[in-house]
Design a protein around this motif. Structure first.
Motif, PDB file in Angstrom:
ATOM      1  N   GLN A 119      -4.612  -4.352  -0.510  1.00  0.00           N
ATOM      2  CA  GLN A 119      -5.268  -3.134  -0.969  1.00  0.00           C
ATOM      3  C   GLN A 119      -4.587  -1.897  -0.394  1.00  0.00           C
ATOM      4  N   GLU A 120      -4.416  -0.900  -1.267  1.00  0.00           N
ATOM      5  CA  GLU A 120      -3.678   0.304  -0.871  1.00  0.00           C
ATOM      6  C   GLU A 120      -4.363   1.067   0.264  1.00  0.00           C
ATOM      7  N   LYS A 121      -5.714   1.029   0.288  1.00  0.00           N
ATOM      8  CA  LYS A 121      -6.437   1.813   1.289  1.00  0.00           C
ATOM      9  C   LYS A 121      -6.857   0.981   2.502  1.00  0.00           C
ATOM     10  N   ALA A 122      -6.538  -0.314   2.509  1.00  0.00           N
ATOM     11  CA  ALA A 122      -6.936  -1.163   3.638  1.00  0.00           C
ATOM     12  C   ALA A 122      -5.964  -0.955   4.800  1.00  0.00           C
ATOM     13  N   PRO A 123      -6.457  -0.604   5.972  1.00  0.00           N
ATOM     14  CA  PRO A 123      -5.571  -0.345   7.112  1.00  0.00           C
ATOM     15  C   PRO A 123      -4.958  -1.623   7.669  1.00  0.00           C
ATOM     16  N   ALA A 124      -3.743  -1.494   8.190  1.00  0.00           N
ATOM     17  CA  ALA A 124      -3.051  -2.616   8.827  1.00  0.00           C
ATOM     18  C   ALA A 124      -2.216  -2.058   9.979  1.00  0.00           C
ATOM     19  N   GLU A 125      -1.694  -2.956  10.767  1.00  0.00           N
ATOM     20  CA  GLU A 125      -0.894  -2.522  11.915  1.00  0.00           C
ATOM     21  C   GLU A 125       0.190  -3.547  12.192  1.00  0.00           C
ATOM     22  N   LEU A 126       1.389  -3.063  12.411  1.00  0.00           N
ATOM     23  CA  LEU A 126       2.528  -3.940  12.694  1.00  0.00           C
ATOM     24  C   LEU A 126       3.068  -3.645  14.093  1.00  0.00           C
ATOM     25  N   THR A 127       3.238  -4.706  14.868  1.00  0.00           N
ATOM     26  CA  THR A 127       3.866  -4.598  16.178  1.00  0.00           C
ATOM     27  C   THR A 127       5.168  -5.370  16.165  1.00  0.00           C
ATOM     28  N   PHE A 128       6.267  -4.672  16.506  1.00  0.00           N
ATOM     29  CA  PHE A 128       7.580  -5.304  16.604  1.00  0.00           C
ATOM     30  C   PHE A 128       7.819  -5.561  18.084  1.00  0.00           C
ATOM     31  N   SER A 129       7.480  -6.773  18.521  1.00  0.00           N
ATOM     32  CA  SER A 129       7.378  -7.078  19.951  1.00  0.00           C
ATOM     33  C   SER A 129       8.694  -6.910  20.695  1.00  0.00           C
ATOM     34  N   GLY A 130       9.805  -7.247  20.069  1.00  0.00           N
ATOM     35  CA  GLY A 130      11.089  -7.137  20.759  1.00  0.00           C
ATOM     36  C   GLY A 130      11.506  -5.711  21.003  1.00  0.00           C
ATOM     37  N   SER A 131      11.022  -4.792  20.182  1.00  0.00           N
ATOM     38  CA  SER A 131      11.393  -3.375  20.298  1.00  0.00           C
ATOM     39  C   SER A 131      10.308  -2.546  20.960  1.00  0.00           C
ATOM     40  N   GLY A 132       9.122  -3.121  21.133  1.00  0.00           N
ATOM     41  CA  GLY A 132       8.028  -2.384  21.742  1.00  0.00           C
ATOM     42  C   GLY A 132       7.458  -1.304  20.852  1.00  0.00           C
ATOM     43  N   VAL A 133       7.580  -1.473  19.538  1.00  0.00           N
ATOM     44  CA  VAL A 133       7.113  -0.473  18.585  1.00  0.00           C
ATOM     45  C   VAL A 133       5.876  -0.987  17.861  1.00  0.00           C
ATOM     46  N   THR A 134       4.853  -0.146  17.758  1.00  0.00           N
ATOM     47  CA  THR A 134       3.659  -0.456  16.980  1.00  0.00           C
ATOM     48  C   THR A 134       3.458   0.660  15.962  1.00  0.00           C
ATOM     49  N   ALA A 135       3.224   0.280  14.711  1.00  0.00           N
ATOM     50  CA  ALA A 135       3.095   1.270  13.642  1.00  0.00           C
ATOM     51  C   ALA A 135       1.883   0.967  12.781  1.00  0.00           C
ATOM     52  N   SER A 136       1.147   2.023  12.443  1.00  0.00           N
ATOM     53  CA  SER A 136       0.031   1.876  11.516  1.00  0.00           C
ATOM     54  C   SER A 136       0.550   1.941  10.086  1.00  0.00           C
ATOM     55  N   CYS A 137      -0.128   1.209   9.176  1.00  0.00           N
ATOM     56  CA  CYS A 137       0.299   1.166   7.778  1.00  0.00           C
ATOM     57  C   CYS A 137      -0.884   0.709   6.933  1.00  0.00           C
ATOM     58  N   THR A 138      -0.638   0.380   5.696  1.00  0.00           N
ATOM     59  CA  THR A 138      -1.664  -0.198   4.826  1.00  0.00           C
ATOM     60  C   THR A 138      -1.193  -1.568   4.355  1.00  0.00           C
ATOM     61  N   GLU A 139      -2.105  -2.309   3.717  1.00  0.00           N
ATOM     62  CA  GLU A 139      -1.754  -3.666   3.265  1.00  0.00           C
ATOM     63  C   GLU A 139      -0.696  -3.680   2.172  1.00  0.00           C
ATOM     64  N   THR A 140      -0.533  -2.581   1.452  1.00  0.00           N
ATOM     65  CA  THR A 140       0.458  -2.566   0.380  1.00  0.00           C
ATOM     66  C   THR A 140       1.863  -2.230   0.881  1.00  0.00           C
ATOM     67  N   ASP A 141       1.989  -1.863   2.152  1.00  0.00           N
ATOM     68  CA  ASP A 141       3.320  -1.658   2.738  1.00  0.00           C
ATOM     69  C   ASP A 141       3.960  -3.007   3.033  1.00  0.00           C
ATOM     70  N   THR A 142       5.270  -3.064   2.937  1.00  0.00           N
ATOM     71  CA  THR A 142       5.966  -4.288   3.338  1.00  0.00           C
ATOM     72  C   THR A 142       6.408  -4.164   4.788  1.00  0.00           C
ATOM     73  N   VAL A 143       6.625  -5.300   5.412  1.00  0.00           N
ATOM     74  CA  VAL A 143       7.112  -5.311   6.798  1.00  0.00           C
ATOM     75  C   VAL A 143       8.449  -4.584   6.877  1.00  0.00           C
ATOM     76  N   LEU A 144       9.297  -4.778   5.883  1.00  0.00           N
ATOM     77  CA  LEU A 144      10.612  -4.132   5.871  1.00  0.00           C
ATOM     78  C   LEU A 144      10.475  -2.613   5.796  1.00  0.00           C
ATOM     79  N   ALA A 145       9.603  -2.121   4.928  1.00  0.00           N
ATOM     80  CA  ALA A 145       9.435  -0.673   4.776  1.00  0.00           C
ATOM     81  C   ALA A 145       8.902  -0.044   6.056  1.00  0.00           C
ATOM     82  N   VAL A 146       7.947  -0.702   6.701  1.00  0.00           N
ATOM     83  CA  VAL A 146       7.376  -0.179   7.946  1.00  0.00           C
ATOM     84  C   VAL A 146       8.432  -0.165   9.042  1.00  0.00           C
TER      85      VAL A 146
END
Length: 358
Positions: A269-296
């Motif tokens: 869903q476009e409005k459903a919140p999600a969050e991606l953590t890239f553990s090796g880089s120590g980066v956490t980013a907020s996004c939505t379910e319609t974002d891809t891991v690559l785009a984030v």
């Protein structure tokens, strides 16, 4: 001898047993059983419906449902096409081993809501796998025999070319009309035989190549649950109107519209919140379910090597260490890799909080 029907012949009622009059081998481990009523009565059913057979198994009568593979236009007989089970047991295997011409079987029906409309004048896309081709064969034959030019894109999938059920009959029909387009997809070739059709798992790319106007067609799908799930996933992802999608399950044909199970599909869903953590880089980013891991990852200044961006090449494969994603790929990752937690970043959508090892 079974009498031929007269003009005043009544319709078959399931109080009368059916007599097996012919057995036709279709493919390895697949046979078609043809039935007629001893009275010469005729059949009335809709293309895509099923019939229930009472099989005299050693442990007692066993009721099994089978989709009718013959066309309603050929109402003097009815056929079911049966595939043997891998374990060599069950009603289907009993039929393969024991059911011969001259034997009579108690039957009930026909029934079922997976069928063409009364005025089937639309454009159709039939997608099947294995013995799921049987209702599609009934539908395609009916549309072929109506006396009008059909508009069908017919996709049939199997493990090997020799396991494509009804291949020759479909090719015959397609050679007589312009509106039946056939597309065969196999997992693997036959040794020492040329195969020029599609190879691999049916995917979005194949859908676009075989049927560019799929958004304009009513889709009928039948096959194993995993296969139908993948078809629904790709149609959801491509923006198809799922109110025009119809499916029949191998294990649970239904008799009433209100009993049709509603698939519990995951649709980002476009409005459903999600969050991606890239553990090796120590980066956490907020996004939505319609974002891809690559785009984030790219928005976050991280570089995941990528190529096709459509789930084909496999370049963007990364390890998911926590959380869930919705991935609709096109053959660029193996089932073994998926089981180990790998995903393709270009076609994976985070569902809630997800952690990726990079």
């Amino acid at each position: 001898m079974i009498p031929m029907p007269r003009e005043d012949t009544p319709l078959w009622q399931d109080s009368e047993p059916l007599e097996c009059v012919m057995v036709v081998p279709e493919a390895p481990g697949v046979k078609t059983f043809v039935f007629r009523p001893p009275s010469g009565a005729t059949f009335l059913f809709r293309a895509g419906q099923f019939i229930t057979l009472e099989l005299p198994m050693p442990g007692g009568p066993d009721h099994r449902t089978y989709t009718i593979s013959s066309s309603p236009t050929s109402n003097v007989y009815l056929s079911v096409t049966v595939k043997a089970q891998p374990d060599g047991r069950g009603g289907s295997q009993w039929m393969m081993d024991n059911l011969k011409p001259g034997m009579r079987i108690k039957a009930f029906g026909p029934a079922g809501v997976f069928h063409l409309p009364r005025q089937p004048d639309n454009k159709y896309l039939f997608i099947s796998a294995g013995s799921g081709v049987t209702p599609m064969m009934s539908m395609a034959t009916f549309l072929f025999e109506r006396g009008e030019e059909p508009d069908i894109s017919f996709v049939s999938c199997a493990k090997k070319p020799s396991e494509l059920i009804f291949r020759k009959r479909l090719e015959y029909m397609a050679s007589r009309v312009q509106g039946l387009k056939l597309h065969f997809v196999v997992d693997q070739d036959e040794p020492y035989e040329v195969w020029t059709g599609y190879r691999g798992r049916f995917n979005q790319l194949m859908l676009g190549l075989t049927t560019p106007d799929y958004l304009e067609r009513d889709v009928y799908c039948c096959g194993p649950e995993g296969f139908m799930q993948s078809v629904r996933d790709m149609l959801h992802a491509l923006g198809y109107d799922m109110s025009r999608y119809h499916q029949e399950s191998f294990g649970a044909p239904v008799e009433r519209v209100e009993d049709i199970p509603v698939p519990d599909d995951v649709v980002p869903q476009e409005k459903a919140p999600a969050e991606l953590t890239f553990s090796g880089s120590g980066v956490t980013a907020s996004c939505t379910e319609t974002d891809t891991v690559l785009a984030v990852a790219k928005r976050s200044g991280l570089n995941i090597p990528s190529g096709c961006n459509f789930g084909v090449c496999g370049t963007c494969k990364v390890k998911k260490t926590a959380g869930e994603v919705h991935m609709v790929h096109n053959g660029g990752i193996s089932d073994e890799d998926i089981a180990e937690g790998y995903i393709l970043a270009c076609c994976s959508h985070p569902l809630g909080k997800v952690e990726v090892a990079m």
